[in-house]
Design an enzyme around this catalytic site. Structure first.
Site, PDB file in Angstrom:
ATOM      1  N   GLY A  19      65.486  15.588  85.191  1.00  0.00           N
ATOM      2  CA  GLY A  19      64.318  16.468  85.224  1.00  0.00           C
ATOM      3  C   GLY A  19      63.057  15.710  85.581  1.00  0.00           C
ATOM      4  N   GLY A  21      59.926  17.009  85.661  1.00  0.00           N
ATOM      5  CA  GLY A  21      58.731  17.711  85.209  1.00  0.00           C
ATOM      6  C   GLY A  21      57.835  16.783  84.409  1.00  0.00           C
ATOM      7  N   PHE A  22      56.923  17.355  83.634  1.00  0.00           N
ATOM      8  CA  PHE A  22      55.975  16.541  82.878  1.00  0.00           C
ATOM      9  C   PHE A  22      56.674  15.615  81.892  1.00  0.00           C
ATOM     10  CE2 PHE A  22      53.132  20.084  84.088  1.00  0.00           C
ATOM     11  CZ  PHE A  22      52.109  19.345  84.669  1.00  0.00           C
ATOM     12  N   VAL A  87      72.436  18.545  88.190  1.00  0.00           N
ATOM     13  CA  VAL A  87      73.375  18.208  87.129  1.00  0.00           C
ATOM     14  C   VAL A  87      74.050  19.487  86.639  1.00  0.00           C
ATOM     15  CG1 VAL A  87      73.598  17.311  84.777  1.00  0.00           C
ATOM     16  CG2 VAL A  87      72.124  16.139  86.440  1.00  0.00           C
ATOM     17  N   GLU A 179      45.920  35.107  84.008  1.00  0.00           N
ATOM     18  CA  GLU A 179      45.392  34.425  85.188  1.00  0.00           C
ATOM     19  C   GLU A 179      45.812  35.129  86.470  1.00  0.00           C
ATOM     20  OE1 GLU A 179      45.273  30.036  83.024  1.00  0.00           O
ATOM     21  OE2 GLU A 179      46.979  30.611  84.271  1.00  0.00           O
ATOM     22  N   ASP A 308      60.482  21.599  77.522  1.00  0.00           N
ATOM     23  CA  ASP A 308      60.847  23.000  77.303  1.00  0.00           C
ATOM     24  C   ASP A 308      62.318  23.171  76.952  1.00  0.00           C
ATOM     25  OD1 ASP A 308      58.277  23.770  77.854  1.00  0.00           O
ATOM     26  OD2 ASP A 308      58.662  24.252  79.948  1.00  0.00           O
ATOM     27  N   ALA A 324      52.153  21.636  79.129  1.00  0.00           N
ATOM     28  CA  ALA A 324      52.221  20.313  79.731  1.00  0.00           C
ATOM     29  C   ALA A 324      51.856  19.179  78.770  1.00  0.00           C
ATOM     30  CB  ALA A 324      51.332  20.269  80.976  1.00  0.00           C
TER      31      ALA A 324
END
Length: 446
Positions: A19, A21-22, A87, A179, A308, A324
């Site tokens: 992964g 991501g952050f 994966v 948003e 997450d 994040a």
């Protein structure tokens, strides 16, 4: 739990991070260089700054301003190998991860940071007509649908058809939903009116549908009330207290009321990727794996689950939010644990989450900020929100590019990415309702 000390004298430790991501990036960047062989696997070749993804979806920013090639981020780290792959399984006994093409990657330590996807609460058939927002593909699909709806309305010959194209429904009033609704309303009411000849885009209807009693439920009530008032001033119709019960390509059903619309966007919930199944972990209702206080898999200290993908509680027993800063803190913590193990030092104490606040923007120069010790709203909050997001972007060039785009939009009232790009299946789908073939089951990471 006592962890057997690693023996790095004969061969380097093999660390696999799944992964980009952050959480995964934060972990990889902080593993001490030269102490291990690190392999970072992601099914996409880029890291995505998800907090600004809605601005790609609504034509404010181009994709290149919110995503960066992972290989470039680690070009100065020869100890880190980046693999493009998906994966599909983890073999705990033989300590290998299996990729979709059958290749097996060995590990001594495994970090699963595979992120989350949008959840339709058992109504997965809605995804076709109400895309969520987790990937660049999602963002460009939504942007195409929104812009194509205005184009279709321009050519519509019947009032009902035109009204359906000029009705936009956003499901879910968390930060993403708020948003999105605010920026679509701004697009219709402020930016587009002079560009069309047969329709008045200011007559567009933007609906924000929330099953709960208020928008931005994670914020204090006074900020929630301010956000709703700001949305109403922008021209957004806020529908609260009733869930959506049906969605198709002709509209949505809220309670017993049918709303004709050709553009529906899902922002109502998320669930973790399938990583918990790979390792047989107990999961919560959102499919997040339950982990130990040091973020390891119960009964296997060599597997960490973060971001997450994991269900993590703070010191008060409250679920750590899927944002994040939380993911980055977890990645940093796991890197510290790994570094100490490799150095033969005592492991740090349990993971402690430090909440840095909640932020949400509502529309042009309006936002809400909850830092715990202080709350802000309005223009000042909008600047704080903007500065915080620019600060967390990766790289000086990206910070400058995004800052300049925002400044231009602020001064001119225009945005720079209002392009409709066609996918392979667009020709077979009607305008305003175009679908993109994405692997949503593995959104955000591997």
């Amino acid at each position: 739990m006592t962890v057997t000390q690693k023996n790095t004298a004969s061969k380097p430790e093999k660390i696999v991070i799944v992964g980009g991501g952050f959480a995964g990036l934060s972990c990889a960047k902080r593993i001490k260089p030269g102490t291990a062989e690190v392999t970072l696997i992601d099914q996409r070749n880029h890291h995505l700054f998800q907090p600004l993804l809605y601005q790609v979806a609504t034509a404010i920013l181009p994709t290149s301003d919110v995503a960066w090639p992972i290989r470039r981020l680690f070009r100065d780290r020869p100890d880190i190998t980046t693999l493009l792959g998906r994966v599909t399984a983890v073999d705990q006994e033989n300590k290998e991860v299996t990729l979709a093409d059958g290749e097996r990657i060995p590990f001594d330590t495994l970090v699963l940071a595979t992120g989350a996807r949008h959840s339709y609460f058992g109504n997965d058939q809605w995804e076709q007509d109400a895309p969520g927002l987790k990937t660049l593909e999602d963002a460009t699909t939504i942007r195409r649908r929104v812009l194509s709806a205005f184009e279709a309305a321009e050519r519509a010959s019947k009032d009902k058809e035109r009204d359906a194209y000029l009705t936009f429904a956003v499901i879910g009033a968390g930060p993403t939903g708020v948003e999105l609704a605010g920026i679509i309303a701004e697009l219709a009411h402020e930016i587009l009116p002079q560009e069309f000849r047969h329709i008045d885009t200011r007559k567009a209807k933007v609906l924000l549908v929330e099953a709960g009693p208020r928008v931005l439920a994670a914020f204090p009530e006074k900020l929630s009330a301010y956000a709703e008032d700001a949305l109403v001033r922008l021209g957004v119709d806020v529908l609260k207290g009733e869930p959506v019960t049906e969605i198709n390509d002709d509209g949505i059903k809220v309670a017993d009321d049918w709303v004709p619309t050709k553009t529906t966007i899902w922002a109502a919930g998320v669930e973790a990727s399938g990583a918990s199944r790979w390792v047989g972990a107990t999961a919560d209702r959102a499919k997040r794996a339950l982990v130990e206080p040091n973020l390891t898999l119960p009964n296997n200290p060599d597997i960490f689950i973060i971001g997450d993908t994991a269900s993590v509680k703070d010191a008060k027993g409250v679920q750590v939010p899927g944002i994040a800063p939380a993911a980055k803190q977890q990645g940093k913590y796991v890197a510290a644990v790994i570094n100490r193990r490799l150095a033969g030092r005592k492991a740090p104490g349990p993971f402690v989450y430090r909440h840095q606040g909640n932020l949400a923007t509502i529309g042009p120069r309006a936002a809400v900020v909850d830092l715990g010790w202080i709350t802000l709203k309005g223009t000042l909050a909008w600047w704080v929100w903007g500065l915080a997001h620019v600060y967390f972007l990766i790289g000086t060039r990206s910070r400058l590019a995004v800052a300049m785009s925002w400044l231009w939009s602020y001064v001119s009232g225009q945005n720079s990415a209002r392009l409709i790009t066609q996918g392979k299946r667009d020709s077979a789908t009607k305008a305003g309702n175009v679908h993109s073939g994405t692997d949503a089951a593995h959104a955000k990471a591997a």
